[in-house]
Structures are given as structure tokens and as C-alpha cells.
Write an enzyme that holds these catalytic residues in place. Structure first.
Site, PDB file in Angstrom:
ATOM      1  N   ASP A 247       7.692  -4.613 -11.263  1.00 28.00           N
ATOM      2  CA  ASP A 247       6.755  -4.789 -10.163  1.00 28.00           C
ATOM      3  C   ASP A 247       6.064  -6.147 -10.347  1.00 28.00           C
ATOM      4  OD1 ASP A 247       4.938  -4.227 -12.214  1.00 28.00           O
ATOM      5  OD2 ASP A 247       3.677  -2.959 -10.950  1.00 28.00           O
TER       6      ASP A 247
ATOM      7  N   ASP B  74       4.080  -4.620 -15.195  1.00 31.35           N
ATOM      8  CA  ASP B  74       3.730  -3.503 -16.068  1.00 31.35           C
ATOM      9  C   ASP B  74       4.585  -2.278 -15.763  1.00 31.35           C
ATOM     10  OD1 ASP B  74       2.485  -2.799 -13.676  1.00 31.35           O
ATOM     11  OD2 ASP B  74       0.577  -2.249 -14.588  1.00 31.35           O
TER      12      ASP B  74
ATOM     13  N   SER C   1      -1.336  -5.530  -8.997  1.00 29.09           N
ATOM     14  CA  SER C   1      -0.116  -4.823  -9.374  1.00 29.09           C
ATOM     15  C   SER C   1       0.888  -4.818  -8.230  1.00 29.09           C
ATOM     16  CB  SER C   1      -0.459  -3.413  -9.847  1.00 29.09           C
ATOM     17  OG  SER C   1       0.657  -2.781 -10.422  1.00 29.09           O
TER      18      SER C   1
ATOM     19  N   ASP D 204       3.252  -7.475 -11.338  1.00 32.67           N
ATOM     20  CA  ASP D 204       2.573  -7.879 -12.576  1.00 32.67           C
ATOM     21  C   ASP D 204       3.322  -7.408 -13.815  1.00 32.67           C
ATOM     22  OD1 ASP D 204       1.857  -5.179 -12.270  1.00 32.67           O
ATOM     23  OD2 ASP D 204      -0.051  -5.465 -13.312  1.00 32.67           O
TER      24      ASP D 204
END
Length: 536
Positions: free
Chosen positions: A297, A301, A154, A299
């Protein structure tokens, strides 16, 4: 480790069981230096201090050799444990989906994951390229998988990678699953003895995901100019495709941050919340005269929104501002003939304004513990959920997790409608404050090098809680044993203190509620000073 010989023996055993020649050589080099180099000896001890703990967020750690790092051997044994856990719950031979981001090691880790599951008899489907985490969450539900695994860290620092597990509900795992999996990992054989086999099927769920995003309540207006950044992650191409599918054509990406780059060269910390992370985005928004700025961000999400102040300067909205902005909008679009009793949810550390909005709209409201693993389980009829750390779920019908791509697309639709009316997101936030009171939030975040410090500070707050904060009397509520959280509340004041679940930080979440913005800001400033002193 109790002695140098014990440490060296443990290192030798790990090397012998590591199926990856690159990390074998890496640990062998550290071991060779450890006898004469104190720094190398400390490095060796740290690498062997693990194993990485498997929690409800899965695994996260630095990419390096040894049990206390992310590497092929750790991923192999972890997946062997997950496979046994799935079998124990009656899912032998069922479908599992595997995805990945573009961080260091992600491709090798995803390959190892897929091959261990295939050898264990599961029907494994993998994505053809790095894709946002929400696409993996979508695929679990759409394909009816019993689990999904995304290789991602992440918004962690560049040195890290991670392993995130979704269960058959399409949401992240919750206790007691994490403990069951951790015990299964402990019982797994050495990595070199875990069978692996090719044969996973490559599937591309992105087109179906984009079709669903385009069905969100975006309104009829499309004239909006958006500046956006993917922060060197995997979100740029998917965001561009989502906008095109939905009809938003005036998108400007920060080119220096658009291509995936695991070294994240233009940001010291790839998190839109961190100071400086969105500087290039806000500069682009000003240069192109944008109506809205969006930061994903790495990734994709999480989603952060930026707006132009009335003095012309750009700033990023706080997570709570974005949450109430989009939550209010989603509630206004719900068809009450098909969903007469909608539910919105946020966490105990987020602004309480969403509850006031829900009450005014005749909707249900829930607060959960932190994390989307809890938010998506808030109850039936969920139409929107958010957490102050930039997590937004505007589409629980097809992604049971936070989804930065869907949130960004919905935000573009809202901004387009407001522009056509001669209004801005700030106008909406002002109107919400007039109706429900000014809710200001802030955060005091203490980064630590020794995780024991977090426990010491939590114990200090519990045993000697303050009588007053921000000029008002407060009382303490301890959420143990359900969560390692304390809540301090008083008249118009709330402070929630907890250790971070993903970073070496102790976090205090602040809120003040007042009828006037200036008075609220003064109270928040005083509250922050008191909390900083409390955690010193």
C-alpha cells in the site's frame, strides 16, 4: 454552527490564527463565496465542523483549510498537544523521530511537526526523504525514542493525509493516551501562537533497517521471480533495496506505479484490497512469468500477495490466506532452544485457522481487538501477528507494527524455497486446509456518507439479532464496552460486525469452516447473502 454569522465568525477566527498563507487564502476564498453560493456555504460548514478527532490511529482527513482538515495549523496544534502530553508523562527534552510519506502536504506537515517539537525542547530527528512507515516504527525502537510521528494517510484516498503517533514501546498508541492527547490539543493555543524552531537533526535509519530485514529466516534459495507494485507510494525503492540486500535479484516493478505520486493516477483507490487496484500488477506477473506477485500500500506497511492459479490465471490472496501462509512458515523457523514457547496472534475478525496451526505446532495463540496497536501487545514471545486487512508483522523483534517490506521479503524467501521443491503457495494452503479444515473468509463492506447510519445498523443488529445465518442457528455476543463489535457464531459459522476505525464503512467479517472446499464455498455464499440482507 447555529447561524451564518456564527459560521462566518468562526471562519474569520480560524483565518486569523492560521500561520500558513496558502490555507488562509483558501479559506478566505470559500468564505467570500459562501454568502451567495449554497455549495460554498456547505463546504464552509463542513470545514468548520471539526476538529478532526484524535484517535488511536492519530489523525486522518482531507488536505484542506479549516479545523476539519489536515493542514499546517491543525498539525501545529496537534503537535503542541502531543508535546504537552509527553511532558506530562515525564519525557520533557527526550528524543522524538518524525517521518513522512509523499502525499500532498506531507513535507510541510512533517516540517511543522519537527519545528514545534524542537521549540518545545525535544531532541528531534527527521528522515531525509519520504520513507515507509515501518522504517519510522523501527527507528523509534532502535533510537530509544519516547515517540515517533509519521505523516501518512496509508491507503486512504488521494485527497487525504494523516498523522500517526507511536509511543515509547515502538507501537501505536492505545487508550487512554488518545483521550489525554485530544484534551491537550483542545487546550493548545491558536496555531499562530505556537512556537516553532528549526534545528532537527536529519538521520537515515534505512540502512540499519535493511540490515535487520536481511536477517529474517529467508532460507537458502534465491531463484524466484517477483512482480511488485508500490501503488504510487513510497515503497518501491525500499523494497528493491531490501531484495538486493537479501539476495533476491529477479524483481520486476510496475513502472507506472513505482514513483511516488500523491494523485495516484492509475488507481481510483490506492488500497490493494480494492477491486482493480492490482490489475496492472497481475498483468505484469503474467507477462514476466513471475513466481509471486506483491502489492504494497502507499506507505508500505501493508502487503498483499498474488499467486498463479492452476489454470494459469493470477489472483490476489485474501489477507487471511496470506496470514496463515506466512504464520505457518514463521512457526516452522522458530528456534525452540532459544524461544521454547512462541506466540502468534491475530484479531477477532481474522480467520481462526492460525489458532489451529499454533495448536498443532505447540505454540501459543492469541486473539485481540482489531488493529496492530493491540496485536503487538498480545504477549511475551510474539513471533508473528497478522490482521485480515493485509497487515503482517513477521518481525516483531525490530518493528512493533505491520511491515509490508519485511513481509514481502519473507514471502519471496518462502516462494523461492517452494519453487526449488516444485511446489507453490497454493500447495501449502491446500495442505493446511487438509490438516486443519477449510477456513473460508469474506467481507461485506458498506460505505456510508452519513456516519450516523453505522450506529443505526449496529443498534439494529444488537436489538433484533438474526436467529439463523448461513443455514445454522447463531447466537450474539456483544463486545461493548470494550469495543463497538458484535459477534454472531454458530456451527462452523462466524460473523463479526463493526464500524471501520479509519474509513466511513460498516464492515462484516464472514467465516465458514468445513471439511470440503466445495461445501464451504456453498455455505459462504449463503452466509454472505444473509449478511447483506441483514445490513440492508
Amino acid at each position: 454552527m447555529t447561524s451564518d454569522s456564527t459560521l462566518r465568525d468562526a471562519a474569520s477566527r480560524w483565518i486569523a490564527a492560521d500561520p500558513d498563507p496558502a490555507t488562509r487564502a483558501e479559506l478566505e476564498a470559500v468564505l467570500a463565496r459562501a454568502g451567495s453560493d449554497p455549495a460554498a456555504a456547505g463546504d464552509l460548514a463542513d470545514r468548520l465542523a471539526g476538529p478532526l478527532e484524535f484517535g488511536t490511529a492519530g489523525l486522518r482527513g482531507p488536505v484542506r483549510a479549516g479545523p476539519n482538515g489536515m493542514n499546517v495549523a491543525v498539525v501545529t496544534r496537534t503537535t503542541a498537544g502531543v508535546a504537552e502530553w509527553l511532558k506530562a508523562h515525564g519525557h520533557a527534552g527526550a528524543l522524538v523521530v518524525v517521518g513522512r510519506d509523499a502525499r500532498h502536504g506531507s513535507e510541510a506537515f512533517a516540517t511543522a511537526t519537527a519545528e514545534v517539537l524542537t521549540a518545545a525542547g525535544f531532541d528531534v530527528k527527521v528522515f531525509p526523504r519520504p520513507l515507509p512507515t515501518p522504517v519510522l516504527a523501527f527507528a523509534v525502537g532502535r533510537l530509544g525514542a519516547v515517540a515517533g510521528i509519521q505523516i501518512t494517510a496509508s491507503h486512504n484516498p488521494p485527497a487525504d493525509n494523516g498523522y500517526k503517533l507511536y509511543d515509547a514501546t515502538g507501537g501505536q498508541i492505545v487508550p487512554p493516551s488518545d483521550g489525554e492527547i485530544e484534551r491537550a490539543i483542545e487546550a493548545a493555543p491558536p496555531a499562530a501562537d505556537v512556537p516553532r524552531a528549526p534545528g532537527a537533526e536529519v538521520v537515515d535509519l534505512l540502512p540499519r533497517y535493511l540490515d535487520e530485514v536481511a536477517t529474517l529466516p529467508l532460507g537458502h534459495e534465491r531463484a524466484v521471480r517477483v512482480a511488485a507494485t508500490a501503488l504510487h507510494g513510497v515503497g518501491a525503492d525500499t523494497l528493491r533495496a531490501a531484495f538486493e540486500r537479501a539476495g533476491f535479484t529477479d524483481l520486476h516493478l510496475v513502472e507506472a506505479q513505482a514513483a511516488p505520486d500523491p494523485d495516484f493516477p492509475t488507481v481510483s483507490f490506492p488500497n490493494p484490497e480494492e477491486p482493480g487496484a492490482t490489475d496492472l500488477l497481475l498483468a505484469l506477473a503474467s507477462d514476466v512469468d513471475a513466481d509471486l506477485a506483491i502489492a504494497l500500500d502507499p506507505d508500505a506497511d501493508r502487503c498483499a500477495l498474488g499467486v498463479r492459479e492452476r489454470n494459469g490465471e493470477w489472483r490476489m490472496l485474501r489477507g487471511d490466506e496470506t496470514g496463515v501462509l506466512l504464520g505457518s512458515y514463521v512457526l516452522s523457523t522458530v528456534d525452540r532452544t532459544t524461544l521454547p514457547d512462541p506466540l502468534v496472534a491475530t484479531t477477532i475478525v481474522s480467520s481462526s485457522m492460525l489458532g489451529e496451526i499454533a495448536k498443532a505446532e505447540g505454540a501459543r495463540y492469541a486473539e485481540t481487538l482489531t488493529g496492530f496497536k493491540w496485536l503487538v501487545r498480545a504477549g511475551e514471545g510474539l513471533v508473528f501477528a497478522y490482521e485480515e486487512a493485509l497487515g503482517l508483522c513477521v518481525n516483531p523483534g525490530f518493528v512493533r507494527d505491520k511491515d509490508g517490506i519485511a513481509a514481502a521479503t519473507l514471502a519471496a524467501g518462502l516462494a523461492a524455497q517452494l519453487k526449488a521443491q516444485g511446489r507453490t503457495p497454493l500447495d501449502v494452503l491446500d495442505e493446511l486446509a487438509q490438516r486443519h479444515g477449510v477456513h473460508l473468509t469474506d467481507q461485506v463492506s458498506l460505505r456510508v456518507t452519513d456516519l450516523a447510519v453505522r450506529g443505526q445498523l449496529m443498534a439494529k443488529v444488537r436489538t433484533t439479532p438474526p436467529a439463523r445465518l448461513g443455514g445454522v442457528d447463531v447466537t450474539l455476543e456483544d463486545l461493548l464496552p470494550d469495543a463497538d463489535v458484535v459477534r454472531l457464531t454458530g456451527d462452523g459459522v462466524r460473523v463479526v460486525v463493526r464500524p471501520s476505525g479509519t474509513e466511513p464503512k460498516l464492515k462484516a467479517y464472514l467465516q465458514v469452516v468445513d471439511s470440503a472446499r466445495e461445501a464451504a464455498q456453498e455455505r459462504l455464499t449463503a452466509l454472505r447473502a444473509d449478511v447483506e440482507e441483514l445490513l440492508a
